[in-house]
Design a protein around this motif. Structure first.
Motif, PDB file in Angstrom:
ATOM      1  N   ARG A  58       0.810  -1.221   0.000  1.00  0.00           N
ATOM      2  CA  ARG A  58       0.000   0.000   0.000  1.00  0.00           C
ATOM      3  C   ARG A  58       0.845   1.274   0.000  1.00  0.00           C
ATOM      4  O   ARG A  58       0.367   2.342   0.359  1.00  0.00           O
ATOM      5  CB  ARG A  58      -0.999  -0.012   1.160  1.00  0.00           C
ATOM      6  CG  ARG A  58      -0.434  -0.458   2.485  1.00  0.00           C
ATOM      7  CD  ARG A  58      -1.513  -0.474   3.560  1.00  0.00           C
ATOM      8  NE  ARG A  58      -0.911  -0.749   4.853  1.00  0.00           N
ATOM      9  CZ  ARG A  58      -1.374  -0.321   6.009  1.00  0.00           C
ATOM     10  NH1 ARG A  58      -2.465   0.408   6.059  1.00  0.00           N
ATOM     11  NH2 ARG A  58      -0.758  -0.626   7.128  1.00  0.00           N
ATOM     12  N   PHE A  59       2.119   1.147  -0.385  1.00  0.00           N
ATOM     13  CA  PHE A  59       2.998   2.311  -0.405  1.00  0.00           C
ATOM     14  C   PHE A  59       3.491   2.620  -1.822  1.00  0.00           C
ATOM     15  O   PHE A  59       3.755   1.714  -2.599  1.00  0.00           O
ATOM     16  CB  PHE A  59       4.223   2.066   0.477  1.00  0.00           C
ATOM     17  CG  PHE A  59       3.874   1.840   1.924  1.00  0.00           C
ATOM     18  CD1 PHE A  59       3.767   2.909   2.794  1.00  0.00           C
ATOM     19  CD2 PHE A  59       3.633   0.554   2.398  1.00  0.00           C
ATOM     20  CE1 PHE A  59       3.434   2.708   4.131  1.00  0.00           C
ATOM     21  CE2 PHE A  59       3.303   0.338   3.730  1.00  0.00           C
ATOM     22  CZ  PHE A  59       3.202   1.427   4.596  1.00  0.00           C
ATOM     23  N   GLY A 349       8.324   1.251   4.148  1.00  0.00           N
ATOM     24  CA  GLY A 349       6.937   1.576   4.444  1.00  0.00           C
ATOM     25  C   GLY A 349       6.659   1.050   5.842  1.00  0.00           C
ATOM     26  O   GLY A 349       6.804  -0.149   6.096  1.00  0.00           O
ATOM     27  N   LEU A 350       6.292   1.933   6.769  1.00  0.00           N
ATOM     28  CA  LEU A 350       6.142   1.550   8.176  1.00  0.00           C
ATOM     29  C   LEU A 350       4.674   1.607   8.575  1.00  0.00           C
ATOM     30  O   LEU A 350       3.947   2.490   8.118  1.00  0.00           O
ATOM     31  CB  LEU A 350       6.953   2.503   9.060  1.00  0.00           C
ATOM     32  CG  LEU A 350       8.417   2.696   8.643  1.00  0.00           C
ATOM     33  CD1 LEU A 350       9.061   3.807   9.463  1.00  0.00           C
ATOM     34  CD2 LEU A 350       9.204   1.397   8.809  1.00  0.00           C
ATOM     35  N   ASP A 351       4.269   0.702   9.460  1.00  0.00           N
ATOM     36  CA  ASP A 351       2.847   0.685   9.817  1.00  0.00           C
ATOM     37  C   ASP A 351       2.575   1.468  11.094  1.00  0.00           C
ATOM     38  O   ASP A 351       1.885   0.996  12.005  1.00  0.00           O
ATOM     39  CB  ASP A 351       2.318  -0.753   9.906  1.00  0.00           C
ATOM     40  CG  ASP A 351       2.864  -1.520  11.100  1.00  0.00           C
ATOM     41  OD1 ASP A 351       3.841  -1.043  11.715  1.00  0.00           O
ATOM     42  OD2 ASP A 351       2.322  -2.589  11.416  1.00  0.00           O
ATOM     43  N   PRO A 398       1.488  14.871   3.916  1.00  0.00           N
ATOM     44  CA  PRO A 398       0.970  13.998   4.988  1.00  0.00           C
ATOM     45  C   PRO A 398       0.171  12.801   4.473  1.00  0.00           C
ATOM     46  O   PRO A 398       0.234  11.725   5.055  1.00  0.00           O
ATOM     47  CB  PRO A 398       0.074  14.941   5.800  1.00  0.00           C
ATOM     48  CG  PRO A 398       0.616  16.312   5.523  1.00  0.00           C
ATOM     49  CD  PRO A 398       1.133  16.278   4.119  1.00  0.00           C
ATOM     50  N   ASP A 399      -0.551  12.960   3.366  1.00  0.00           N
ATOM     51  CA  ASP A 399      -1.366  11.837   2.900  1.00  0.00           C
ATOM     52  C   ASP A 399      -0.679  11.025   1.796  1.00  0.00           C
ATOM     53  O   ASP A 399      -1.338  10.366   1.000  1.00  0.00           O
ATOM     54  CB  ASP A 399      -2.735  12.326   2.420  1.00  0.00           C
ATOM     55  CG  ASP A 399      -2.612  13.264   1.227  1.00  0.00           C
ATOM     56  OD1 ASP A 399      -1.462  13.605   0.845  1.00  0.00           O
ATOM     57  OD2 ASP A 399      -3.654  13.645   0.661  1.00  0.00           O
ATOM     58  N   CYS A 400       0.662  11.046   1.777  1.00  0.00           N
ATOM     59  CA  CYS A 400       1.369  10.274   0.747  1.00  0.00           C
ATOM     60  C   CYS A 400       1.256   8.769   1.008  1.00  0.00           C
ATOM     61  O   CYS A 400       1.566   7.965   0.129  1.00  0.00           O
ATOM     62  CB  CYS A 400       2.819  10.684   0.657  1.00  0.00           C
ATOM     63  SG  CYS A 400       3.770  10.219   2.108  1.00  0.00           S
ATOM     64  N   SER A 401       0.877   8.376   2.199  1.00  0.00           N
ATOM     65  CA  SER A 401       0.638   6.955   2.490  1.00  0.00           C
ATOM     66  C   SER A 401      -0.595   6.882   3.392  1.00  0.00           C
ATOM     67  O   SER A 401      -0.998   7.893   3.963  1.00  0.00           O
ATOM     68  CB  SER A 401       1.875   6.335   3.149  1.00  0.00           C
ATOM     69  OG  SER A 401       2.119   6.905   4.422  1.00  0.00           O
TER      70      SER A 401
END
Ligand SMILES: Cc1cc2nc3c(=O)[nH]c(=O)nc-3n(C[C@H](O)[C@H](O)[C@H](O)COP(=O)(O)OP(=O)(O)OC[C@H]3O[C@@H](n4cnc5c(N)ncnc54)[C@H](O)[C@@H]3O)c2cc1C
Ligand code: FES
Lengths: 536, 405
Positions: A58-59, A349-351, A398-401
């Motif tokens: 999802r990244f 990509g971190l959760d 901020p909403d890139c992921s």
């Protein structure tokens, strides 16, 4: 598939551009807006070269760009933005980077966050290192003079006589409403410019009475040029520093891939053509003139003009055909030059959200020390390098992921050749070992725990850059900007070092050096020179 | 302003002037030998060859309806050795079937050491009724048949920097193939991970690699355990039965907390397991699954525009400097329509993930299955689409890339 069915590119065209990287796309744009119909041939399946992105889970990761200089806001556009928007008609959603950088020096424990704008930048340094304000103010005034004059030289007729340089500079001050002509605003600086021209950054900076700890805070951008301050040319440094501090830094909202797709779409709209999966294997030359190109599938396209978005090393070493048309002088030229750094990037990509992680800045320069010679030395081993330049995309977009996640990418450099002996079998383990150490380097410097929150990870090495962008030996920094091969000597030698008629070079290996902005600018000028050659 | 810093003007000018002669001197002294290649390009080519020309060295039956094909380099055609890969990756095989060129992805069921030391890959194809390539392979492929393959591709691999030390593999049907490679790799490399494999099958005779998998577990009993779970057991079956469910997974693999789950199997199994695994309340990073492959019945998707179902459209295709008009069924991906017409754009994953087939949608509409839409944001903004996972829902006009080489 039956041979007869194979689609072809169609016999001949005015200009062939090899490669749809920043340089190639900028050249195509400069040509297309002036009515030429370039044919761009790209070996990969998307435009951009390094200006690209990729999706994992999802990244969507930015592949290369940390920040672009020379963009600036709507009401104070920098040269690159004026080229793309005003001249090119390319629409890109530019997002400002919130601050210049956070610098963390692990040996000394120095940790500072520096904003854009000269006054706030100096204030922030003064706060950490009292007594810096006065010398830094003088330093910025000097950098400003030098930077103002540099743009002029880029257009002088190349003739290495100082008299001629001054004459040309004066002439360009008087003439020209070119978008890159920032220098027109500040023209009293020719003498300072000429005086500092042969100096290194250290030679100028260390004489100005700036406290050493303040120099540490001033120097981090060095890693964008990739050569220690003891060898980096002062003029180039001054221009880069002023550009960032004045215009800020910017990125396209949808990663640099937005910029490359936007330029590509505009080029097509203007009648240019862009073909993917089409590698050019040969540039046909006859008696010193370009005659055409041959693609990997064996198709010949006749043309009298080629712009190569490749390194001249590849161009003269393997593309020019027959090999006897590669002039000995051109081969000596490329062989005399040192390659700049090769890239290594860890994409994570971190959760967990940036706030929960405690990663609140966009750009981090994390380094053992600001002794640039020592850090540069550490790039010589196949091991953890002393410095990483790391970005957290969410702190600009901020909403890139998705909510509750974070994108971080960590970049470092190796000297060319360091990876040469790596065997395919040991490759995966090696890149993991280095990525592992870089994650620790980051966590130790910031006191964070990104390690246990990894949802996606990808690692790019010099081989990755060689694969996707065909960059020579995985280099991402063109030719090293050694004093004798920094931008000024290149500009002054341009005419002498033009070897084949109808052949121009664009991109990170061209005159203006590496970096997104420089490559776009060199692409534009390759386009203009080609157009002049076509009699357009 | 120029008084800000004191320099010796004349000396400085002289230094500038020295740079240019120095440049000339360095260039004069340098070698005039062309550099015809570079080490990183060679490494990239070794890791990711555009094409591997292989030849079948052995064919063996593996359970009901599955065949293992051993592929070795076709040295006469210039491929010297199989490219290094990571356990879990696949090859895209490119095949001409009566004048039509198609590509299909197949996971490599042999181990990385088999490629590096033994010089071969194995792929295992399950026969599918009406399957275009699988039926052809069963009929035509024998020892000596030449096969063109991509370099190793895909991301269904264990990654120590991301995954837990204890991995639970959930396999269904032919989805066992990448797991065979992973387990064999763990045995051969002594990797410091625990792996519990749960393999669901319909009937006992469908179990592929039964002996191999049991022998891997026997060779590394502290690290590997394998459980077969059967839906329709026969009288002789004494293992667990039914579907792979949250309950059976917990029973066989223990507490799910702190473990990574890897799933590979038919599409129905993905959706079923998605619901089951929800009960474990695991973070997303702990669940990984292989890509879908081409969707069997796109019209069954809840978002599919009902009025397009069953229709046939026309597709205007620009490829290079040529333009053709071809038919395109609503029920087949745009890529299949292109392949049927003899236009073979590049493809690898056929699942929307890799971007190899990326094309431009100039006019008209396609349905992109949201779950397989892995396009970049900018690609969507500029009308780039992936034909392998897009289905025409009107007449369309597209620009597709040429195939490499
Ligand atoms: C990552 C990945 C790994 C995989 N690994 C494995 C594995 O290890 N083992 C395994 O068995 N499978 C594996 N698969 C599935 C495999 O790729 C094939 O989907 C499967 O073998 C079925 O292919 P097929 O051609 O036989 O059938 P299909 O592709 O389903 O055939 C579909 C239908 O379309 C028609 N058709 C399709 N193309 C054309 C054309 N060009 N011209 C005319 N008609 C056409 C056919 O007639 C048929 O009716 C994997 C898939 C993925 C995505
Ligand atoms: S083949 Fe991979 S995206 Fe289409």
């Amino acid at each position: 598939m039956a041979e007869g069915k194979k689609a072809k590119l169609g016999g001949a065209c005015d200009v062939v551009i090899i490669g749809a990287g920043n340089g190639g796309l900028a050249a195509a744009l400069a040509l297309a807006v002036r009515g030429a119909k370039p044919l761009v041939l790209e070996q990969h399946n998307a435009p951009g070269g390094f200006a690209t992105s990729f999706v994992r889970g999802r990244f969507e990761f930015e592949a290369a760009l940390h920040e672009l200089s020379s963009i600036g806001p709507e009401n104070n556009k920098g040269g690159v933005r004026r080229f793309l928007e005003d001249e090119g008609g390319v629409d890109i959603d530019w997002v400002p980077i919130p601050e210049a950088y956070r610098v963390i020096l692990t040996d000394s424990g120095m940790d500072a966050r520096l904003p854009f704008g000269e006054a706030p930048f100096i204030d922030a340094i003064e706060e950490k290192v009292p007594g810096s304000r006065e010398p830094l103010t003088r330093y910025f005034a000097l950098c400003r003079e030098v930077s103002g004059a540099l743009g002029l030289l880029a257009k002088t007729a190349s003739n290495p006589s100082p008299k001629r340089i001054i004459k040309d500079l004066k002439k360009f001050v008087a003439e020209s409403a070119d978008p890159f002509d920032d220098a027109r605003r500040n023209t009293s600086n020719v003498v300072t410019f000429l005086r500092t021209l042969p100096k290194t950054v250290d030679e100028v900076t260390l004489k100005m009475g700036i406290p050493p700890k303040a120099v540490d805070l001033l120097y981090p951008y060095w890693c964008y040029l990739g050569i220690p301050m003891s060898r980096m040319n002062f003029t180039i440094w001054a221009a880069m520093l002023i550009d960032y501090i004045d215009y800020g830094a910017w990125i396209p909202r949808l990663r640099s891939q937005e910029m490359s797709y936007a330029i590509e779409a505009r080029v097509r709209e203007l009648g240019g053509r862009v073909e993917y999966n089409t590698r050019v294997d040969r540039v046909l030359v006859e008696r010193g003139r370009v005659k055409g190109v041959v693609t990997a599938s064996g198709e010949t396209i006749k043309t009298s003009a080629v712009i190569a978005n490749t390194s001249p090393t590849q161009l003269y070493g393997s593309l020019v055909s027959p090999a006897s048309e590669s002039p000995a002088a051109a081969l000596r030229n490329v062989n005399s030059r040192k390659l700049g750094g090769a890239g290594f990037v860890v994409y994570l990509g971190l959760d967990v959200s940036p706030v929960e992680l405690g990663v609140n800045d966009y750009g981090y320069f994390i380094s053992k020390t600001m002794d640039t010679d020592a850090v540069y030395g550490s790039m010589e081993k196949l091991d953890l390098v002393d410095m990483q330049a790391t970005i957290c995309l969410n702190n600009a977009i901020p909403d890139c992921s998705p909510p509750g996640t974070t994108i971080i990418s960590m970049t470092t450099l190796y000297k060319p050749g360091v990876w040469d002996s790596v065997k395919p079998k040991e490759y995966a383990a090696l890149k993991n070992r280095i990525a592992d150490a870089m994650i620790t380097q980051f966590d130790d410097a910031l006191g964070t725990d990104i390690r246990s929150r990894v949802e996606e990870i990808e690692v790019a090495t010099p081989a990755t850059f060689a694969r996707y962008a065909r960059s020579f030996n995985g280099g991402i920094y063109g030719y090293e900007l050694d004093p004798w091969d920094s931008i000024i000597p290149r500009i002054l030698s341009e005419k002498d070092e033009s070897y084949i008629k109808g052949l121009e070079v664009a991109g990170g290996f061209a005159t203006m050096g590496h970096g997104f902005s420089s490559s776009l600018i060199s692409g534009r000028s390759a386009g203009l020179k080609t157009l002049a050659g076509l009699g357009g | 302003m120029s008084e800000l810093i004191k320099f010796d003007g004349l000396k400085d000018m002289a230094a500038l002037l020295e740079l240019l002669p120095e440049r000339k001197k360095r260039m004069k002294q340098a070698s005039a030998e062309p550099q015809t290649g570079d080490a990183m390009a060679a490494l990239a080519r070794a890791l990711h060859p555009d094409i591997q020309r292989l030849v079948i060295a052995d064919v063996r039956q593996e359970a009901a309806g599955a065949r293992v094909f051993r592929l070795v380099p076709d040295k006469e055609s210039g491929t010297a050795a199989p490219a290094v890969f990571r356990a879990g990756q696949y090859l895209s095989l490119k095949i001409d079937i009566s004048g039509v060129r198609v590509a299909r992805p197949y996971s490599i069921s042999s181990s990385p050491a088999d490629a590096a030391d033994g010089g071969f890959y194995e792929i295992t194809i399950r026969k599918k009724d009406g399957g275009f390539l699988s039926e052809h392979a069963w009929k035509e492929w024998r020892v000596g048949t030449r096969i063109e393959a991509s370099g190793p591709a895909g991301f269904f691999c264990v990654e120590p920097l991301r995954d837990a030390r204890h991995i639970v593999g959930l396999a269904g049907g032919s989805g066992i193939t990448p797991f065979r490679s992973m387990l064999k790799d763990i045995v051969e490399t002594g990797a410091d991970v625990k792996f519990t494999l749960l393999y669901g099958v319909n009937r006992p005779d469908e179990i592929m690699f039964k002996n191999d998998l049991e022998s891997f577990a026997a060779q590394a009993p502290d690290r590997i355990s394998v459980h077969f779970v059967c839906c329709e057991p026969d009288a002789a079956w004494c293992g667990p039965t039914g579907f792979l469910t949250a309950d059976s997974i917990r029973k066989l693999a223990g507490d799910p907390a702190g473990k990574s789950f890897f799933i590979c199997g038919p599409q129905a199994m993905y959706s079923f397991l998605e619901t089951e695994l929800k009960q474990f309340d695991l973070p997303k990073r702990r669940i990984r699954r292989e890509v879908f492959g081409e969707t069997a019945d796109v019209s069954a998707h809840p978002d599919y525009p009902a009025d397009a179902a069953g229709k046939s459209f026309s597709m205007t295709v620009h490829c290079g400097s040529e333009t053709t008009v071809i038919p395109a069924k609503a029920s087949e991906s745009a890529l299949v329509a292109l392949e049927r017409a003899g236009i073979a754009p590049p493809s690898e994953c056929r699942s929307g993930e890799c971007g190899f087939c990326a094309s431009i949608l100039m006019n008209g509409k396609v349905f992109v299955i949201p779950e397989t839409d892995r396009r970049r944001l900018a690609a969507k903004k500029f009308d780039v689409f992936h034909p392998c996972s897009s289905y025409p829902v009107s007449d369309i006009e597209v620009k597709v890339p040429l195939d490499k080489g």
